[in-house]
Motif scaffolding. Structure first.
Motif, PDB file in Angstrom:
ATOM      1  N   ASP A  85       6.333   1.833  -1.938  1.00 25.97           N
ATOM      2  CA  ASP A  85       5.573   1.434  -3.120  1.00 25.97           C
ATOM      3  C   ASP A  85       5.324  -0.071  -3.061  1.00 25.97           C
ATOM      4  OD1 ASP A  85       5.478   4.021  -3.895  1.00 25.97           O
ATOM      5  OD2 ASP A  85       6.909   3.872  -5.522  1.00 25.97           O
ATOM      6  N   GLU A 120       3.426   6.109   8.605  1.00 27.76           N
ATOM      7  CA  GLU A 120       3.815   6.493   7.252  1.00 27.76           C
ATOM      8  C   GLU A 120       4.662   7.760   7.283  1.00 27.76           C
ATOM      9  OE1 GLU A 120       0.615   6.918   4.525  1.00 27.76           O
ATOM     10  OE2 GLU A 120      -0.121   4.856   4.770  1.00 27.76           O
ATOM     11  N   ASN A 121       5.724   7.773   6.472  1.00 24.92           N
ATOM     12  CA  ASN A 121       6.578   8.946   6.316  1.00 24.92           C
ATOM     13  C   ASN A 121       6.830   9.198   4.837  1.00 24.92           C
ATOM     14  OD1 ASN A 121       7.004   9.635   9.077  1.00 24.92           O
ATOM     15  ND2 ASN A 121       8.474   7.952   9.260  1.00 24.92           N
ATOM     16  N   LYS A 122       7.292  10.375   4.544  1.00 26.06           N
ATOM     17  CA  LYS A 122       7.565  10.758   3.162  1.00 26.06           C
ATOM     18  C   LYS A 122       9.061  10.656   2.857  1.00 26.06           C
ATOM     19  CE  LYS A 122       3.276  11.813   2.374  1.00 26.06           C
ATOM     20  NZ  LYS A 122       2.442  10.943   1.514  1.00 26.06           N
ATOM     21  N   ASN A 177       9.244  11.029  -5.509  1.00 27.41           N
ATOM     22  CA  ASN A 177       8.602  11.131  -4.204  1.00 27.41           C
ATOM     23  C   ASN A 177       7.943   9.799  -3.840  1.00 27.41           C
ATOM     24  OD1 ASN A 177       9.052  14.034  -3.697  1.00 27.41           O
ATOM     25  ND2 ASN A 177       7.726  14.312  -5.480  1.00 27.41           N
ATOM     26  N   TYR A 178       8.167   9.373  -2.608  1.00 25.49           N
ATOM     27  CA  TYR A 178       7.674   8.071  -2.175  1.00 25.49           C
ATOM     28  C   TYR A 178       7.059   8.171  -0.776  1.00 25.49           C
ATOM     29  CZ  TYR A 178      10.837   6.546  -5.895  1.00 25.49           C
ATOM     30  OH  TYR A 178      11.471   6.384  -7.100  1.00 25.49           O
ATOM     31  N   THR A 179       6.257   7.165  -0.444  1.00 27.22           N
ATOM     32  CA  THR A 179       5.730   7.002   0.907  1.00 27.22           C
ATOM     33  C   THR A 179       6.345   5.751   1.519  1.00 27.22           C
ATOM     34  OG1 THR A 179       3.622   8.067   0.378  1.00 27.22           O
ATOM     35  CG2 THR A 179       3.669   6.616   2.299  1.00 27.22           C
ATOM     36  N   ILE A 202       6.109   3.081   4.508  1.00 24.13           N
ATOM     37  CA  ILE A 202       5.241   2.533   5.546  1.00 24.13           C
ATOM     38  C   ILE A 202       6.101   1.688   6.485  1.00 24.13           C
ATOM     39  CG2 ILE A 202       3.258   1.066   6.049  1.00 24.13           C
ATOM     40  CD1 ILE A 202       2.210   1.748   3.257  1.00 24.13           C
ATOM     41  N   ASP A 210      10.262  12.174   8.020  1.00 21.95           N
ATOM     42  CA  ASP A 210      10.388  12.327   6.580  1.00 21.95           C
ATOM     43  C   ASP A 210      11.864  12.484   6.224  1.00 21.95           C
ATOM     44  OD1 ASP A 210       7.646  12.240   6.474  1.00 21.95           O
ATOM     45  OD2 ASP A 210       7.392  14.406   6.314  1.00 21.95           O
TER      46      ASP A 210
END
Length: 198
Positions: A35, A74-76, A59-61, A63, A2
């Motif tokens: 996104d 997946e990370n933040k 805030n996003y994810t 991949i 992350d």
């Protein structure tokens, strides 16, 4: 892993391995997705691939896909807005009729400044970190100015600065020509009234 970073030049790096758990060979392609944005890039030294991220604060994810092995993770990602400082100059005492130029400077690259002068708002877009407002036809009195910076995208935190100044009445000048009179004589005395700005 992350990642938390401030808005601006955000980069994200990840290390990739082959099926034998050796660093992925330099030049192999891998992909990132944030996104609806997809990034395809090549692996560099030691199996590390890096991308530049141009996103607003939020805030996003992320991949991450190893296109060689098919592994997916997946990370933040958290992008924080940047704190700002607004400075205000130009609020100086003047006489009526004199122009006052207000300049707000902000450590930001986008957004606008709202100048509030005695309760009246005027919005000026930020250009190269500055917003300028000219005040003309000022009448006698006291003035309070507040410059408030705002970023509609939320990438920079709001800040403000205030100042005050006074506009005084223009001074007047009384002038008269020289006149010499003798007993019993007549003459004309001319008196001129002007303000000090003439």
């Amino acid at each position: 892993e992350d990642l938390t970073a401030d808005y601006g030049d955000v980069t994200y790096s990840a290390k990739f391995f082959d099926s034998q758990r050796n660093p992925l060979a330099k030049g192999e392609y891998v992909s990132f997705a944030i996104d609806n944005d997809a990034y395809r890039t090549q692996v560099g030294e030691n199996g590390v691939a890096t991308i530049d991220i141009n996103k607003n604060a939020g805030n996003y994810t992320i991949i991450i896909t190893n296109t060689v092995t098919g592994e997916r993770k997946e990370n933040k990602l958290k992008i924080n807005p940047v704190a700002t400082v607004t400075t205000l100059t130009g609020a100086q005492n003047v006489t009526a009729g004199t122009q006052v130029t207000l300049i707000a400077e902000v450590n930001a690259t986008e957004g606008s400044v709202i100048f509030n002068v005695n309760g009246q708002d005027t919005t000026v877009n930020l250009t190269d970190g500055k917003a300028t407002m000219n005040l003309t036809d000022l009448t006698k009195g006291n003035y309070t100015v507040t410059a408030t910076y705002n970023d509609p995208n939320g990438n920079y935190i709001t800040s403000s600065a205030s100042a005050s100044f006074e506009v005084t009445k223009t001074a007047t000048i009384l002038t008269a020509n020289d006149l010499t009179l003798y007993l019993g004589g007549e003459g004309i005395l001319t008196i001129t009234l002007t303000d000090s700005s003439s």
